[in-house]
Motif scaffolding. Sequence first.
Motif, PDB file in Angstrom:
ATOM      1  N   VAL A 127       0.875  -1.168   0.000  1.00  0.00           N
ATOM      2  CA  VAL A 127       0.000   0.000   0.000  1.00  0.00           C
ATOM      3  C   VAL A 127       0.912   1.218   0.000  1.00  0.00           C
ATOM      4  CG1 VAL A 127      -1.739   1.290   1.301  1.00  0.00           C
ATOM      5  CG2 VAL A 127      -1.783  -1.209   1.327  1.00  0.00           C
ATOM      6  N   PHE A 128       0.614   2.188  -0.851  1.00  0.00           N
ATOM      7  CA  PHE A 128       1.387   3.419  -0.861  1.00  0.00           C
ATOM      8  C   PHE A 128       0.737   4.434   0.069  1.00  0.00           C
ATOM      9  CE2 PHE A 128       2.548   1.857  -5.200  1.00  0.00           C
ATOM     10  CZ  PHE A 128       3.853   1.556  -4.882  1.00  0.00           C
ATOM     11  N   ILE A 129       1.568   5.160   0.803  1.00  0.00           N
ATOM     12  CA  ILE A 129       1.100   6.203   1.711  1.00  0.00           C
ATOM     13  C   ILE A 129       1.650   7.522   1.183  1.00  0.00           C
ATOM     14  CG2 ILE A 129       1.055   7.039   4.082  1.00  0.00           C
ATOM     15  CD1 ILE A 129       1.792   4.143   4.933  1.00  0.00           C
ATOM     16  N   GLU A 130       0.757   8.392   0.737  1.00  0.00           N
ATOM     17  CA  GLU A 130       1.153   9.692   0.201  1.00  0.00           C
ATOM     18  C   GLU A 130       1.058  10.734   1.312  1.00  0.00           C
ATOM     19  OE1 GLU A 130       2.356   9.932  -2.797  1.00  0.00           O
ATOM     20  OE2 GLU A 130       1.812   7.889  -3.378  1.00  0.00           O
ATOM     21  N   THR A 131       2.150  11.483   1.521  1.00  0.00           N
ATOM     22  CA  THR A 131       2.183  12.529   2.543  1.00  0.00           C
ATOM     23  C   THR A 131       2.705  13.811   1.902  1.00  0.00           C
ATOM     24  OG1 THR A 131       4.458  12.209   3.295  1.00  0.00           O
ATOM     25  CG2 THR A 131       2.807  10.758   4.255  1.00  0.00           C
ATOM     26  N   PRO A 132       2.525  14.949   2.556  1.00  0.00           N
ATOM     27  CA  PRO A 132       3.085  16.191   2.011  1.00  0.00           C
ATOM     28  C   PRO A 132       4.610  16.182   1.936  1.00  0.00           C
ATOM     29  CG  PRO A 132       1.448  16.675   3.705  1.00  0.00           C
ATOM     30  CD  PRO A 132       1.675  15.202   3.715  1.00  0.00           C
ATOM     31  N   ASN A 133       5.254  15.317   2.717  1.00  0.00           N
ATOM     32  CA  ASN A 133       6.720  15.280   2.772  1.00  0.00           C
ATOM     33  C   ASN A 133       7.322  14.136   1.970  1.00  0.00           C
ATOM     34  OD1 ASN A 133       6.681  17.461   4.596  1.00  0.00           O
ATOM     35  ND2 ASN A 133       6.217  16.040   6.250  1.00  0.00           N
ATOM     36  N   GLY A 134       6.551  13.451   1.166  1.00  0.00           N
ATOM     37  CA  GLY A 134       7.058  12.332   0.389  1.00  0.00           C
ATOM     38  C   GLY A 134       6.102  11.160   0.478  1.00  0.00           C
ATOM     39  N   SER A 135       6.462  10.075  -0.174  1.00  0.00           N
ATOM     40  CA  SER A 135       5.600   8.899  -0.121  1.00  0.00           C
ATOM     41  C   SER A 135       6.342   7.726   0.512  1.00  0.00           C
ATOM     42  CB  SER A 135       5.068   8.545  -1.500  1.00  0.00           C
ATOM     43  OG  SER A 135       6.082   8.468  -2.435  1.00  0.00           O
ATOM     44  N   TYR A 136       5.543   6.840   1.071  1.00  0.00           N
ATOM     45  CA  TYR A 136       6.048   5.663   1.769  1.00  0.00           C
ATOM     46  C   TYR A 136       5.394   4.433   1.170  1.00  0.00           C
ATOM     47  CZ  TYR A 136       7.629   8.956   5.340  1.00  0.00           C
ATOM     48  OH  TYR A 136       8.252   9.980   6.002  1.00  0.00           O
ATOM     49  N   LYS A 137       6.022   3.292   1.391  1.00  0.00           N
ATOM     50  CA  LYS A 137       5.483   2.026   0.929  1.00  0.00           C
ATOM     51  C   LYS A 137       5.308   1.111   2.130  1.00  0.00           C
ATOM     52  CE  LYS A 137       8.124  -0.720  -1.534  1.00  0.00           C
ATOM     53  NZ  LYS A 137       8.849  -1.388  -2.631  1.00  0.00           N
ATOM     54  N   LEU A 138       4.071   0.700   2.373  1.00  0.00           N
ATOM     55  CA  LEU A 138       3.755  -0.247   3.447  1.00  0.00           C
ATOM     56  C   LEU A 138       3.742  -1.637   2.812  1.00  0.00           C
ATOM     57  CD1 LEU A 138       0.913   0.162   6.016  1.00  0.00           C
ATOM     58  CD2 LEU A 138       1.355  -2.013   4.972  1.00  0.00           C
ATOM     59  N   VAL A 139       4.575  -2.532   3.304  1.00  0.00           N
ATOM     60  CA  VAL A 139       4.729  -3.858   2.708  1.00  0.00           C
ATOM     61  C   VAL A 139       4.306  -4.916   3.715  1.00  0.00           C
ATOM     62  CG1 VAL A 139       6.358  -5.481   1.663  1.00  0.00           C
ATOM     63  CG2 VAL A 139       6.666  -3.028   1.325  1.00  0.00           C
ATOM     64  N   VAL A 140       3.415  -5.807   3.265  1.00  0.00           N
ATOM     65  CA  VAL A 140       3.010  -6.971   4.058  1.00  0.00           C
ATOM     66  C   VAL A 140       3.542  -8.191   3.318  1.00  0.00           C
ATOM     67  CG1 VAL A 140       1.078  -8.260   5.021  1.00  0.00           C
ATOM     68  CG2 VAL A 140       0.904  -5.772   4.779  1.00  0.00           C
ATOM     69  N   LEU A 141       4.414  -8.949   3.969  1.00  0.00           N
ATOM     70  CA  LEU A 141       5.057 -10.092   3.324  1.00  0.00           C
ATOM     71  C   LEU A 141       4.281 -11.383   3.585  1.00  0.00           C
ATOM     72  CD1 LEU A 141       8.762  -9.264   4.237  1.00  0.00           C
ATOM     73  CD2 LEU A 141       7.601  -8.878   2.072  1.00  0.00           C
ATOM     74  N   VAL A 142       4.478 -12.341   2.681  1.00  0.00           N
ATOM     75  CA  VAL A 142       3.844 -13.654   2.794  1.00  0.00           C
ATOM     76  C   VAL A 142       4.538 -14.457   3.889  1.00  0.00           C
ATOM     77  CG1 VAL A 142       3.319 -15.776   1.494  1.00  0.00           C
ATOM     78  CG2 VAL A 142       3.391 -13.590   0.329  1.00  0.00           C
ATOM     79  N   GLY A 143       3.864 -15.468   4.377  1.00  0.00           N
ATOM     80  CA  GLY A 143       4.469 -16.360   5.362  1.00  0.00           C
ATOM     81  C   GLY A 143       4.206 -15.893   6.769  1.00  0.00           C
ATOM     82  N   LYS A 144       5.224 -15.419   7.426  1.00  0.00           N
ATOM     83  CA  LYS A 144       5.099 -15.009   8.823  1.00  0.00           C
ATOM     84  C   LYS A 144       4.313 -13.708   8.978  1.00  0.00           C
ATOM     85  CE  LYS A 144       8.232 -17.916  10.662  1.00  0.00           C
ATOM     86  NZ  LYS A 144       8.020 -18.834  11.691  1.00  0.00           N
ATOM     87  N   ARG A 146       5.284 -10.579   8.087  1.00  0.00           N
ATOM     88  CA  ARG A 146       6.098  -9.437   8.474  1.00  0.00           C
ATOM     89  C   ARG A 146       5.582  -8.178   7.772  1.00  0.00           C
ATOM     90  NH1 ARG A 146       8.768 -12.291  11.588  1.00  0.00           N
ATOM     91  NH2 ARG A 146      10.499 -13.658  11.177  1.00  0.00           N
ATOM     92  N   VAL A 147       5.604  -7.081   8.505  1.00  0.00           N
ATOM     93  CA  VAL A 147       5.102  -5.812   7.992  1.00  0.00           C
ATOM     94  C   VAL A 147       6.158  -4.741   8.246  1.00  0.00           C
ATOM     95  CG1 VAL A 147       3.272  -4.099   8.227  1.00  0.00           C
ATOM     96  CG2 VAL A 147       2.744  -6.503   8.548  1.00  0.00           C
ATOM     97  N   TYR A 148       6.406  -3.913   7.233  1.00  0.00           N
ATOM     98  CA  TYR A 148       7.316  -2.781   7.433  1.00  0.00           C
ATOM     99  C   TYR A 148       6.907  -1.637   6.519  1.00  0.00           C
ATOM    100  CZ  TYR A 148       9.773  -4.366   3.216  1.00  0.00           C
ATOM    101  OH  TYR A 148      10.089  -4.753   1.955  1.00  0.00           O
ATOM    102  N   ILE A 149       7.377  -0.437   6.872  1.00  0.00           N
ATOM    103  CA  ILE A 149       7.102   0.761   6.083  1.00  0.00           C
ATOM    104  C   ILE A 149       8.452   1.372   5.718  1.00  0.00           C
ATOM    105  CG2 ILE A 149       6.062   3.049   6.073  1.00  0.00           C
ATOM    106  CD1 ILE A 149       4.049   2.043   8.123  1.00  0.00           C
ATOM    107  N   GLU A 150       8.624   1.681   4.422  1.00  0.00           N
ATOM    108  CA  GLU A 150       9.867   2.302   3.982  1.00  0.00           C
ATOM    109  C   GLU A 150       9.555   3.536   3.139  1.00  0.00           C
ATOM    110  OE1 GLU A 150      10.791  -0.310  -0.040  1.00  0.00           O
ATOM    111  OE2 GLU A 150      11.885  -0.755   1.793  1.00  0.00           O
ATOM    112  N   LYS A 151      10.455   4.496   3.188  1.00  0.00           N
ATOM    113  CA  LYS A 151      10.299   5.722   2.405  1.00  0.00           C
ATOM    114  C   LYS A 151      10.669   5.417   0.962  1.00  0.00           C
ATOM    115  CE  LYS A 151      11.243  10.620   2.574  1.00  0.00           C
ATOM    116  NZ  LYS A 151      10.091  11.307   3.039  1.00  0.00           N
ATOM    117  N   ARG A 152       9.862   5.916   0.029  1.00  0.00           N
ATOM    118  CA  ARG A 152      10.142   5.674  -1.403  1.00  0.00           C
ATOM    119  C   ARG A 152      11.022   6.745  -1.966  1.00  0.00           C
ATOM    120  NH1 ARG A 152       5.358   4.235  -5.107  1.00  0.00           N
ATOM    121  NH2 ARG A 152       5.347   6.441  -5.292  1.00  0.00           N
TER     122      ARG A 152
END
Length: 152
Positions: A127-144, A146-152
């Motif tokens: 899922v992409f998160i659009e903010t006034p200061n840039g965009s982020y990518k929320l990633v949900v991985l298969v298996g366990k 795992r979830v993380y958010i990284e700056k694009r």
Amino acid sequence: MKNSKQPISSTDGHTLMEMLIVLAVLSVMTMIPILHFQSLHEKKSTDYFIDLLEEDLRSAQQLAYANEEWIYFQETEEEYHIRRGSIYEEPIKKRTIPPGIYFRRSTLDFDSIGFKSNGNARKAGTVFIETPNGSYKLVVLVGKGRVYIEKR
């Protein structure tokens, strides 16, 4: 007795124009840090929201695993909810989404994020998160799940 008064000359004191110029320069110098502080405040509030969302994702996964129940996220216009089991139950948490922050579908909707009773993710994707200061990518991985958010 001697007269102590001396005649006033044009070199004594400051003119009105000189004082206005000094006042204008001081005003501009005062406004620069204030404008910088406002942009810094917006950036920090965005960073705080992203950190809080990441923490909520991890705590929802732990809650699903610990209580052996389904936990999922639901987005409304101004906030997101963390819910268990049914849409009719009261949300576990409600978080306000700051103005200017939007969730944009990539391979997953924000409403599709959830965790099964064993702690695994319901669906994998981004899922992409659009903010006034840039965009982020929320990633949900298969298996366990795992979830993380990284700056694009």
